[in-house]
Enzyme design. Structure first.
Site, PDB file in Angstrom:
ATOM      1  N   ARG A 199      -2.585  10.735 -12.954  1.00  0.00           N
ATOM      2  CA  ARG A 199      -2.290  11.104 -11.565  1.00  0.00           C
ATOM      3  C   ARG A 199      -1.335  10.073 -10.937  1.00  0.00           C
ATOM      4  O   ARG A 199      -0.175  10.340 -10.713  1.00  0.00           O
ATOM      5  CB  ARG A 199      -3.594  11.191 -10.756  1.00  0.00           C
ATOM      6  CG  ARG A 199      -3.473  12.012  -9.481  1.00  0.00           C
ATOM      7  CD  ARG A 199      -2.841  11.287  -8.302  1.00  0.00           C
ATOM      8  NE  ARG A 199      -3.483  10.022  -7.984  1.00  0.00           N
ATOM      9  CZ  ARG A 199      -2.998   9.148  -7.118  1.00  0.00           C
ATOM     10  NH1 ARG A 199      -1.854   9.384  -6.498  1.00  0.00           N
ATOM     11  NH2 ARG A 199      -3.620   8.004  -6.886  1.00  0.00           N
ATOM     12  N   HIS A 221      -8.922  -1.625  -6.891  1.00  0.00           N
ATOM     13  CA  HIS A 221      -7.760  -0.841  -7.328  1.00  0.00           C
ATOM     14  C   HIS A 221      -6.576  -1.799  -7.283  1.00  0.00           C
ATOM     15  O   HIS A 221      -6.023  -2.073  -6.224  1.00  0.00           O
ATOM     16  CB  HIS A 221      -7.576   0.343  -6.362  1.00  0.00           C
ATOM     17  CG  HIS A 221      -6.380   1.190  -6.663  1.00  0.00           C
ATOM     18  ND1 HIS A 221      -6.488   2.424  -7.270  1.00  0.00           N
ATOM     19  CD2 HIS A 221      -5.056   0.993  -6.457  1.00  0.00           C
ATOM     20  CE1 HIS A 221      -5.277   2.952  -7.415  1.00  0.00           C
ATOM     21  NE2 HIS A 221      -4.392   2.101  -6.927  1.00  0.00           N
ATOM     22  N   HIS A 265      -2.882  -3.558  -8.517  1.00  0.00           N
ATOM     23  CA  HIS A 265      -1.544  -3.369  -9.072  1.00  0.00           C
ATOM     24  C   HIS A 265      -1.036  -4.716  -9.594  1.00  0.00           C
ATOM     25  O   HIS A 265      -1.455  -5.768  -9.136  1.00  0.00           O
ATOM     26  CB  HIS A 265      -0.600  -2.804  -8.014  1.00  0.00           C
ATOM     27  CG  HIS A 265      -0.767  -1.324  -7.822  1.00  0.00           C
ATOM     28  ND1 HIS A 265       0.257  -0.432  -7.964  1.00  0.00           N
ATOM     29  CD2 HIS A 265      -1.869  -0.584  -7.519  1.00  0.00           C
ATOM     30  CE1 HIS A 265      -0.187   0.800  -7.748  1.00  0.00           C
ATOM     31  NE2 HIS A 265      -1.466   0.740  -7.472  1.00  0.00           N
ATOM     32  N   CYS A 299       6.095   1.095  -8.758  1.00  0.00           N
ATOM     33  CA  CYS A 299       5.897   0.840  -7.336  1.00  0.00           C
ATOM     34  C   CYS A 299       7.074   1.415  -6.581  1.00  0.00           C
ATOM     35  O   CYS A 299       8.156   0.847  -6.611  1.00  0.00           O
ATOM     36  CB  CYS A 299       5.773  -0.659  -7.107  1.00  0.00           C
ATOM     37  SG  CYS A 299       5.473  -1.059  -5.386  1.00  0.00           S
TER      38      CYS A 299
END
Lengths: 318, 318
Positions: free
Chosen positions: B15, B216, B218, B249
């Site tokens: 996703r 979550h 990055h 990103c």
């Protein structure tokens, strides 16, 4: 322990990175890279290796590189050599701050494959090594343990084995009245994890509280920055890294894997944690992109693509 | 706090990764990727988004993907939707374990640019959001704070602002007799460092000791794995990540930067630290290489190239 106020980051890309990279790089580009790194104000740059071009053809142009690069007064320039011949070649250039290192490889198999010597044979030759360094007046400043956490041939390395190797090396040095300041723990093939890093650093700190620990980390399995963070948290002040994470891992099945941790990512993390490096990060990120152009491939380092957080704070409209 | 015995890793690559990747990927390949990930025995996979193809053309084939992938009985399959229409589309497929999320973006500018709503407007609409979720019998399980550590438009986000946003969302939920179990801290654009991660996780743990924290993360600036390690050390049990670090990103100047932390690197680190994931790492590393082929580029994840340490321990002759 608390974070150090300042850390010393040694840029090893021009030597270790270039030695492993498969793309041939011109002498001109190697010199350009060293000069650009010098402009970033590194405290130490490892420039090249004075070893036999038969064994390491990538470094056959060591003299040309030495002749070509410009010394920055604030930077120490180091190089690798294996014997008297190498020292003579390096000294003849007049460009290096030669450092004497007593190296030992913790994995017996790795030692034999890489140096054609067992661990015992390395110890047997150490007196002679020290004598040669003394003869050429190279100050012996560091004990380096490679594959200190594990290796692809033998698996995990027992931390107590590493402690013993360091002890024995110190005893050897002591016989010659030498007392190296630094202990380098090399995670040569990327076996360290944050817990094993904490454990081994802690053991060395406990046993030799006056010595300076150098962490030489590789990011073969993505744990390099986490390991560096643990080192920083334990007060480690010296790190090796390569611009862009240039290099790779030529050993035992990990071909194509990541190399040293990326210097600019390490510098960025230090700055974010309030730890000084003295290095110009924005300039270094530009050099990373030049290194990518020289090698014709994307390097694993992240922040040069993501942008430093400091730059976003300074330019709110960006 | 100590490491958790087991963590739940949600694979968000199909996703979030696919939504950001610029290379067009065929519906067939998207389905293949979900099916291969299912074979790795993930506890949760985020499969696709039921949002307007006008805004997210990469997800226009959500129904086809839903129809095509095979459900693994041990895996929960999630998807994204923004409104009643999205829920209806997702429910019509009969393939998803729909989860109700109350989302808030901590950065005002990011909120306006991404959702066309200010933070206050998001709160104003929250009653209606809850009513819709209730109407469609979607259990509301999580409060998600995006850009919880900072954003490229506004810089650092104050952790107390994040705490306030969570409190206000809980009050909104409470009016409806709802008490979400989880709090997701989203480092949407890679602003967290290990210290800020420790601080914000600590604040949330102190204020809501009974809630499950989801990190979550990055890896925009190379600190993602260090942040994950800190989370693990504080007992965080839920993580989002993407296979290979697939994605990127797309926000405010960091184009081309790394995306979510790489699932296989996170799984590998957990296993090395003795933390169970239930995920078949060796299989997952193969899937990473398939994902690289599908996208026609190297992904940032490391261990699939370096080889897992477990595999080297098992095959001493390798």
């Amino acid at each position: 322990m608390a974070f150090p106020k300042k850390v010393i980051i040694r840029e090893v890309g021009p030597r270790e990175g270039m030695q492993i990279e498969k793309t041939p790089v011109s002498t001109e580009d190697k010199i350009r890279l060293v000069d650009l790194l010098s402009e970033c104000n590194f405290p130490v740059i490892e420039v090249t290796s004075f070893v036999s071009p038969k064994w390491v053809p990538q470094m056959a142009d060591a003299e040309l590189i030495a002749e070509g690069f410009k010394r920055n007064p604030g930077t120490e320039y180091q190089c690798i050599y294996l014997n008297a011949k190498g020292i003579e070649r390096a000294q003849a250039t007049g460009k290096f701050d030669l450092e004497g290192v007593l190296s030992i490889i913790a994995s017996e198999t790795f030692s034999k494959k890489n140096t054609n010597r067992s661990i015992e044979e390395t110890f047997d030759e150490m007196d002679q090594r020290i004598a040669v360094l003394n003869e050429y007046r190279v100050p012996i400043s560091s004990i380096n343990v490679m594959t200190a956490f594990g290796c692809n041939y033998e698996g995990n390395v027992n931390p107590q084995h590493v402690i013993q190797l360091i002890s024995r090396t110190m005893e050897k040095a002591d016989v010659h009245g030498i007392n190296p300041d630094r202990i380098l723990l090399g995670d040569t093939v990327g076996w360290a994890n944050p817990v094993s890093t904490e454990y081994l650093v802690g053991e060395v700190q406990n046993k030799w509280p006056d010595k300076t620990i150098v962490l030489h980390l590789h990011d073969t399995r993505g744990m390099g920055m986490a390991n560096a963070f643990v080192g920083l948290k334990m007060g480690v002040t010296h790190f090796d890294s390569s611009v862009g994470g240039l290099g790779g891992c030529p050993f035992g099945g990990s071909q194509g894997a990541a190399g040293n941790i990326a210097t600019e990512d390490l510098v960025h993390m230090c700055h974010e944690l309030g730890i000084e490096t003295g290095i110009d990060l924005e300039k270094l990120m530009e050099v990373t992109l030049v290194a990518e152009k020289i090698l014709g491939r994307q390097l694993p380092g992240k922040v040069a693509k993501g942008g430093s957080l400091a730059s976003y704070r300074q330019i709110p409209s960006r």
